[in-house]
Design an enzyme around this catalytic site. Structure first.
Site, PDB file in Angstrom:
ATOM      1  CE1 TYR A  21      -3.405   3.788   7.676  1.00  0.00           C
ATOM      2  CE2 TYR A  21      -4.744   4.650   9.325  1.00  0.00           C
ATOM      3  CZ  TYR A  21      -4.623   3.936   8.158  1.00  0.00           C
ATOM      4  OH  TYR A  21      -5.706   3.715   7.476  1.00  0.00           O
ATOM      5  CG  HIS A 171     -10.275   0.735   5.976  1.00  0.00           C
ATOM      6  ND1 HIS A 171     -11.413   1.091   5.393  1.00  0.00           N
ATOM      7  CD2 HIS A 171      -9.399   1.664   5.319  1.00  0.00           C
ATOM      8  CE1 HIS A 171     -11.314   1.895   4.269  1.00  0.00           C
ATOM      9  NE2 HIS A 171      -9.798   2.307   4.265  1.00  0.00           N
ATOM     10  NE  ARG A 203      -6.010   9.053   3.552  1.00  0.00           N
ATOM     11  CZ  ARG A 203      -5.520   7.950   3.688  1.00  0.00           C
ATOM     12  NH1 ARG A 203      -5.981   6.944   2.687  1.00  0.00           N
ATOM     13  NH2 ARG A 203      -4.462   7.805   4.212  1.00  0.00           N
ATOM     14  CG  ASN A 205      -2.936   4.875   1.000  1.00  0.00           C
ATOM     15  OD1 ASN A 205      -1.710   4.935   1.856  1.00  0.00           O
ATOM     16  ND2 ASN A 205      -3.684   3.632   0.534  1.00  0.00           N
ATOM     17  CE1 TYR A 295      -3.995  -3.617   5.545  1.00  0.00           C
ATOM     18  CE2 TYR A 295      -2.693  -1.527   5.252  1.00  0.00           C
ATOM     19  CZ  TYR A 295      -3.911  -2.222   5.105  1.00  0.00           C
ATOM     20  OH  TYR A 295      -5.150  -1.546   4.509  1.00  0.00           O
ATOM     21  CE  LYS A 296       2.149   1.604   3.914  1.00  0.00           C
ATOM     22  NZ  LYS A 296       1.030   2.279   2.975  1.00  0.00           N
TER      23      LYS A 296
END
Length: 318
Positions: A21, A171, A203, A205, A295-296
């Site tokens: 992460y 978050h 960034r 993700n 979580y994903k």
């Protein structure tokens, strides 16, 4: 589901074969966030359908965000005309504007700053011309708060669910945000405070999608069970690598942070077209901790996806 047809433009997210992460933040070299993809018409059609079908889920704002919405509208129009002069044009006569989208053969005539001259709020109005998602985080009380957003291609997120939340609250569910005693959320928040106007950052993700455009909280009763239809035999077609390029802009007048999200999808079966991509993805997916998979939202079909890739890898050795 549409998918990326130009692999040269697909922002493949992995550079090493183990999961971690990380922020992976870097300055943008091209500060213009407008991108016209080969799938543009399909993307805009689908995005508008979602906005029209579920307007409250896809767009949310507070009344005091109107000024910043107009500021963002101006930035996006100017960027579109500057980067794609054959596809977009604008005429400005004081506050009287005429914006044209030549790809879609649409002409928008309105008075800048006058909400009654447009059919939707400014960000929702101009956002319908671009496939990106847009999120406004307002700086207040040493934190950032989501106070306006147009979100069509969500990954466990929605404008309706998350509006009003602070950066920390959004978050908080992320596993492993604290490593070796370092508060990663606080570090990122400090970084956002340091962004200067005209110096955007970016960034990448990523996530996996099981035959879905998006997975927002409001439709979990639909997409939740669908994750269990993935098998090692159909994972190549149903499971897509979802990559989200995030760009962060400090707006000079309102001082808000604008997140511009460019989401693209690549089916697992297309990874075979790039052997390095296949190898890295296979390695990373095997290395994802259980808590992060939960979580994903990919835990129900991650083993099947790994098994699909394993079968291809072993078949190639025979």
């Amino acid at each position: 589901m549409f998918k990326s047809t130009n692999l040269d433009q697909f922002p493949f997210p992995f550079t090493e074969g183990s999961y971690r992460y990380s922020n992976d933040l870097k300055k943008l070299t091209d500060i213009n966030c407008i991108e016209i993809t080969p799938e543009y018409k399909d993307q805009i059609k689908r995005k508008r359908e979602m906005l029209d079908t579920e307007p409250d889920v896809r767009f949310q704002s507070f009344p005091h965000t109107m000024e910043m919405q107009w500021e963002i509208l101006e930035m996006l129009v100017d960027m579109a005309v500057d980067k794609y002069p054959n596809d977009f044009s604008v005429q400005k006569d004081g506050d009287n504007w005429v914006f044209e989208n030549h790809i879609l053969n649409e002409k928008e005539t309105f008075v800048f700053g006058d909400e009654s001259s447009i059919p939707h709020e400014p960000l929702d109005f101009i956002g319908r011309h671009f496939h990106n998602d847009f999120i406004c985080m307002v700086h207040r009380d040493d934190n950032f708060f989501l106070e306006c957003g147009q979100v069509a291609y969500a990954a466990l997120f929605s404008a309706h669910w998350n509006v009003g939340m602070s950066y920390d609250e959004i978050h908080a569910p992320v596993p492993f945000v604290s490593r070796t005693g370092v508060d990663l959320i606080a570090r990122i928040r400090k970084f956002l405070l340091s962004i200067n106007p005209g110096e955007p950052w970016t960034r990448i993700n990523w996530n996996l999608m099981a035959d879905r455009w998006d997975v927002n909280y409001e439709t979990m009763d639909i997409w939740g069970p669908e994750r269990y239809k993935v098998t090692p035999e159909n994972a190549g077609e149903l499971v897509h690598l979802r990559v989200e390029e995030q760009k962060f802009y400090r707006m000079p007048r309102s001082n808000t942070i604008l997140f511009v999200l460019n989401t693209q999808f690549l089916p697992l079966e297309d990874l075979q077209k790039r052997q390095e991509w296949f190898d890295l993805t296979y390695s990373v997916l095997q290395d994802i901790p259980e808590a992060m998979a939960e979580y994903k939202g990919i835990a129900p079909f991650l083993p099947q996806s790994v098994e699909y890739l394993k079968n291809i890898a072993e078949g190639a050795k025979q």
